[in-house]
Scaffold this motif. Structure first.
Motif, PDB file in Angstrom:
ATOM      1  N   PRO A 195      36.281 -36.561 -10.605  1.00 33.37           N
ATOM      2  CA  PRO A 195      35.186 -35.631 -10.881  1.00 33.37           C
ATOM      3  C   PRO A 195      34.075 -35.674  -9.837  1.00 33.37           C
ATOM      4  CG  PRO A 195      35.105 -37.511 -12.365  1.00 33.37           C
ATOM      5  CD  PRO A 195      36.394 -37.620 -11.620  1.00 33.37           C
ATOM      6  N   ASP A 196      34.036 -36.733  -9.026  1.00 35.39           N
ATOM      7  CA  ASP A 196      33.134 -36.796  -7.874  1.00 35.39           C
ATOM      8  C   ASP A 196      33.969 -36.688  -6.610  1.00 35.39           C
ATOM      9  OD1 ASP A 196      30.300 -37.718  -8.903  1.00 35.39           O
ATOM     10  OD2 ASP A 196      31.759 -38.936  -9.994  1.00 35.39           O
ATOM     11  N   PHE A 197      33.524 -35.871  -5.669  1.00 40.29           N
ATOM     12  CA  PHE A 197      34.245 -35.711  -4.419  1.00 40.29           C
ATOM     13  C   PHE A 197      33.232 -35.421  -3.311  1.00 40.29           C
ATOM     14  CE2 PHE A 197      34.378 -31.873  -7.041  1.00 40.29           C
ATOM     15  CZ  PHE A 197      33.730 -30.943  -6.234  1.00 40.29           C
ATOM     16  N   PRO A 198      33.586 -35.651  -2.064  1.00 41.94           N
ATOM     17  CA  PRO A 198      32.653 -35.377  -0.971  1.00 41.94           C
ATOM     18  C   PRO A 198      32.216 -33.906  -0.980  1.00 41.94           C
ATOM     19  CG  PRO A 198      34.501 -36.670  -0.174  1.00 41.94           C
ATOM     20  CD  PRO A 198      34.855 -36.245  -1.570  1.00 41.94           C
ATOM     21  N   GLY A 199      30.920 -33.690  -1.097  1.00 41.03           N
ATOM     22  CA  GLY A 199      30.394 -32.330  -1.113  1.00 41.03           C
ATOM     23  C   GLY A 199      30.100 -31.780  -2.489  1.00 41.03           C
ATOM     24  N   GLY A 200      30.372 -32.552  -3.550  1.00 41.85           N
ATOM     25  CA  GLY A 200      30.074 -32.022  -4.882  1.00 41.85           C
ATOM     26  C   GLY A 200      30.639 -32.873  -5.991  1.00 41.85           C
ATOM     27  N   ASN A 201      30.609 -32.306  -7.187  1.00 39.86           N
ATOM     28  CA  ASN A 201      31.205 -32.953  -8.360  1.00 39.86           C
ATOM     29  C   ASN A 201      31.548 -31.865  -9.367  1.00 39.86           C
ATOM     30  OD1 ASN A 201      28.843 -32.407  -9.986  1.00 39.86           O
ATOM     31  ND2 ASN A 201      27.878 -34.264  -9.174  1.00 39.86           N
ATOM     32  N   ILE A 202      32.113 -32.278 -10.498  1.00 40.62           N
ATOM     33  CA  ILE A 202      32.584 -31.301 -11.482  1.00 40.62           C
ATOM     34  C   ILE A 202      31.442 -30.446 -12.030  1.00 40.62           C
ATOM     35  CG2 ILE A 202      32.433 -32.933 -13.416  1.00 40.62           C
ATOM     36  CD1 ILE A 202      34.968 -31.616 -14.564  1.00 40.62           C
ATOM     37  N   GLY A 203      30.232 -30.992 -12.080  1.00 41.78           N
ATOM     38  CA  GLY A 203      29.102 -30.206 -12.563  1.00 41.78           C
ATOM     39  C   GLY A 203      28.769 -29.061 -11.630  1.00 41.78           C
ATOM     40  N   LYS A 204      28.626 -29.355 -10.356  1.00 46.27           N
ATOM     41  CA  LYS A 204      28.367 -28.310  -9.359  1.00 46.27           C
ATOM     42  C   LYS A 204      29.491 -27.284  -9.354  1.00 46.27           C
ATOM     43  CE  LYS A 204      27.590 -27.657  -4.391  1.00 46.27           C
ATOM     44  NZ  LYS A 204      27.479 -28.336  -3.071  1.00 46.27           N
ATOM     45  N   LEU A 205      30.729 -27.784  -9.389  1.00 43.93           N
ATOM     46  CA  LEU A 205      31.892 -26.905  -9.349  1.00 43.93           C
ATOM     47  C   LEU A 205      31.912 -25.936 -10.525  1.00 43.93           C
ATOM     48  CD1 LEU A 205      34.640 -26.331  -7.943  1.00 43.93           C
ATOM     49  CD2 LEU A 205      35.643 -28.069  -9.426  1.00 43.93           C
ATOM     50  N   SER A 206      31.504 -26.407 -11.709  1.00 46.08           N
ATOM     51  CA  SER A 206      31.572 -25.557 -12.902  1.00 46.08           C
ATOM     52  C   SER A 206      30.621 -24.371 -12.826  1.00 46.08           C
ATOM     53  CB  SER A 206      31.273 -26.384 -14.156  1.00 46.08           C
ATOM     54  OG  SER A 206      29.916 -26.766 -14.220  1.00 46.08           O
ATOM     55  N   ARG A 228      24.429 -37.309 -14.085  1.00 45.03           N
ATOM     56  CA  ARG A 228      24.575 -36.840 -12.703  1.00 45.03           C
ATOM     57  C   ARG A 228      25.269 -35.485 -12.640  1.00 45.03           C
ATOM     58  NH1 ARG A 228      27.006 -40.819 -11.199  1.00 45.03           N
ATOM     59  NH2 ARG A 228      29.168 -40.143 -10.909  1.00 45.03           N
ATOM     60  N   TYR A 229      26.300 -35.300 -13.461  1.00 42.44           N
ATOM     61  CA  TYR A 229      27.016 -34.023 -13.453  1.00 42.44           C
ATOM     62  C   TYR A 229      26.147 -32.892 -13.996  1.00 42.44           C
ATOM     63  CZ  TYR A 229      30.950 -37.257 -12.921  1.00 42.44           C
ATOM     64  OH  TYR A 229      31.784 -38.257 -12.495  1.00 42.44           O
ATOM     65  N   VAL A 230      25.396 -33.160 -15.062  1.00 43.42           N
ATOM     66  CA  VAL A 230      24.540 -32.120 -15.637  1.00 43.42           C
ATOM     67  C   VAL A 230      23.381 -31.803 -14.700  1.00 43.42           C
ATOM     68  CG1 VAL A 230      23.080 -31.492 -17.599  1.00 43.42           C
ATOM     69  CG2 VAL A 230      25.223 -32.723 -17.984  1.00 43.42           C
ATOM     70  N   ALA A 231      22.844 -32.810 -14.032  1.00 44.34           N
ATOM     71  CA  ALA A 231      21.795 -32.563 -13.044  1.00 44.34           C
ATOM     72  C   ALA A 231      22.309 -31.671 -11.922  1.00 44.34           C
ATOM     73  CB  ALA A 231      21.287 -33.890 -12.479  1.00 44.34           C
ATOM     74  N   ALA A 232      23.545 -31.892 -11.493  1.00 45.43           N
ATOM     75  CA  ALA A 232      24.136 -31.044 -10.455  1.00 45.43           C
ATOM     76  C   ALA A 232      24.290 -29.605 -10.944  1.00 45.43           C
ATOM     77  CB  ALA A 232      25.489 -31.609 -10.021  1.00 45.43           C
ATOM     78  N   MET A 233      24.634 -29.448 -12.214  1.00 49.35           N
ATOM     79  CA  MET A 233      24.715 -28.106 -12.789  1.00 49.35           C
ATOM     80  C   MET A 233      23.364 -27.408 -12.714  1.00 49.35           C
ATOM     81  SD  MET A 233      27.091 -28.825 -16.154  1.00 49.35           S
ATOM     82  CE  MET A 233      27.182 -27.100 -16.674  1.00 49.35           C
ATOM     83  N   ALA A 234      22.305 -28.139 -13.076  1.00 50.21           N
ATOM     84  CA  ALA A 234      20.967 -27.547 -13.083  1.00 50.21           C
ATOM     85  C   ALA A 234      20.537 -27.132 -11.681  1.00 50.21           C
ATOM     86  CB  ALA A 234      19.973 -28.547 -13.670  1.00 50.21           C
ATOM     87  N   ILE A 235      20.791 -27.992 -10.705  1.00 50.19           N
ATOM     88  CA  ILE A 235      20.411 -27.689  -9.324  1.00 50.19           C
ATOM     89  C   ILE A 235      21.161 -26.458  -8.814  1.00 50.19           C
ATOM     90  CG2 ILE A 235      20.576 -28.533  -6.944  1.00 50.19           C
ATOM     91  CD1 ILE A 235      20.101 -31.371  -8.137  1.00 50.19           C
ATOM     92  N   THR A 236      22.456 -26.392  -9.106  1.00 55.04           N
ATOM     93  CA  THR A 236      23.275 -25.286  -8.614  1.00 55.04           C
ATOM     94  C   THR A 236      22.928 -23.984  -9.324  1.00 55.04           C
ATOM     95  OG1 THR A 236      25.038 -26.902  -8.244  1.00 55.04           O
ATOM     96  CG2 THR A 236      25.632 -24.580  -8.078  1.00 55.04           C
ATOM     97  N   ALA A 237      22.672 -24.043 -10.633  1.00 56.41           N
ATOM     98  CA  ALA A 237      22.265 -22.846 -11.372  1.00 56.41           C
ATOM     99  C   ALA A 237      20.949 -22.307 -10.839  1.00 56.41           C
ATOM    100  CB  ALA A 237      22.158 -23.158 -12.864  1.00 56.41           C
TER     101      ALA A 237
END
Length: 334
Positions: free
Chosen positions: A60-71, A106-115
């Motif tokens: 779920p974590d990968f270079p350049g993002g994670n599952i939250g950003k991806l979703s 961390r995944y939900v924070a990435a969702m918020a940033i990307t949204a």
């Protein structure tokens, strides 16, 4: 010992409320975010586009993002490819018992940033907790609603002979990044995912010209699969020039070692445009001004021969048929 998700967090009781307050409301809260069973949204007189997508990625974590950003990127980009302005998202989480709170946060924070970057509001959601081993850490489903611009009708069936094929940047990086993150082959390479929200990229192109026939995001199956789909829908052929297809050297190297075709590796931040020849250079010029498409290039054209087929002029000048996608495409990303 770090705190983890327990079955009680999915019970609908006090622990569920605590989880919502501590993580989901903390990062995703906005004036439209609701604690009720459904969000109430402003009405629109425009046509609406609706898309839903499930995200299962390992790791779920990968270079350049994670599952939250991806979703967020996946659903925003699906809407943008129809010429829609993404407005609202809902999200559903299936969390494996034992997932560390820090990971989920961390995944939900990435969702918020990307949204926020995409300019969309997350307005409602759902949380379930599954027993250990029933899911792989975290599954996320997002549903998006967007308003379609007046007069637009983008479709794979609209491709016409003579149209130019444009890709918005170098291809294959997401699939390659996921493959290397699994550390199955012991290969080390500096490759990051291209995962990005592309609605502003599409908006910039459409602001300059609406003379666009097709826009697709090249996710599972990559650019090659997208072109076969468009060829089938439109009853045309697709012809590519290999030397014009942007592929980073590191991706070429990994593909060479493993016998993979970059055209069939997943992207999560790349668009395929099919546009009339007279609009192609203008579209590429606009793409070059956008942060996620500086390497955009014309890679081929639509033909009236070999209906339903993708052909390629190789780097040594010979012409070959790109084998149609079949079976299991590697790496499987969801």
């Amino acid at each position: 010992m770090s705190e983890t998700i327990t079955m009680a967090h999915g019970s609908g009781g006090a622990k569920t409320s605590e989880l919502i307050e501590r993580i989901f409301k903390k990062y995703l809260g906005n004036p439209l975010f609701t604690a009720d069973d459904a969000a109430v949204l402003p009405s629109s007189t425009n046509r609406l586009a609706v898309s839903t997508d499930g995200f299962i990625v390992s790791p779920p974590d990968f270079p350049g993002g994670n599952i939250g950003k991806l979703s967020i990127c996946g659903t925003v980009n699906d809407l943008a490819c129809l010429g829609a302005v993404p407005k609202y998202l809902t999200c559903a989480f299936v969390i494996e018992e034992g997932l560390p709170f820090d990971d989920l946060e961390r995944y939900v924070a990435a969702m918020a940033i990307t949204a926020a970057e995409a300019g969309v509001h997350i307005v409602a959601g759902d949380t379930k907790v599954a027993g250990r081993g029933q899911v792989d850490k975290l599954f996320i489903t997002t549903t998006g609603i967007g308003e379609i611009r007046d007069g637009l009708c983008l479709s794979g069936a609209a491709a016409q002979p003579g149209d130019k094929i444009i890709v918005s940047g170098d291809i294959g990086r997401h699939g390659c990044a996921i493959l290397l993150a699994r550390d199955t082959f012991g290969i080390e390479a500096d490759i990051t995912s291209d995962c990005a929200p592309l609605n502003r990229t599409v908006a910039a192109v459409l602001a300059q010209t609406e003379n666009i026939h097709v826009i697709r995001d090249a996710t599972r199956g990559g650019v090659g699969t997208v072109l076969y789909e468009i060829a089938a829908q439109s009853g045309t052929g697709m012809h590519l020039t290999a030397q014009d297809i942007p592929v980073r050297p590191a991706v070429k190297g990994v593909c060479g070692m493993l016998g993979l075709e970059p055209l069939y590796l997943a992207c999560e931040g790349r668009l395929v445009f099919v546009v009339p020849a007279e609009a192609a250079e203008q579209a590429v010029a606009v793409l070059h001004t956008q942060p996620y498409s500086v390497d955009a290039a014309i890679i081929g054209e639509v033909t009236d021969g070999r209906s339903g087929t993708v052909t390629v002029t190789t780097e040594i000048g010979t012409e070959t048929i790109l084998p149609p996608p079949s079976g299991e495409l590697l790496p499987r990303i969801c």
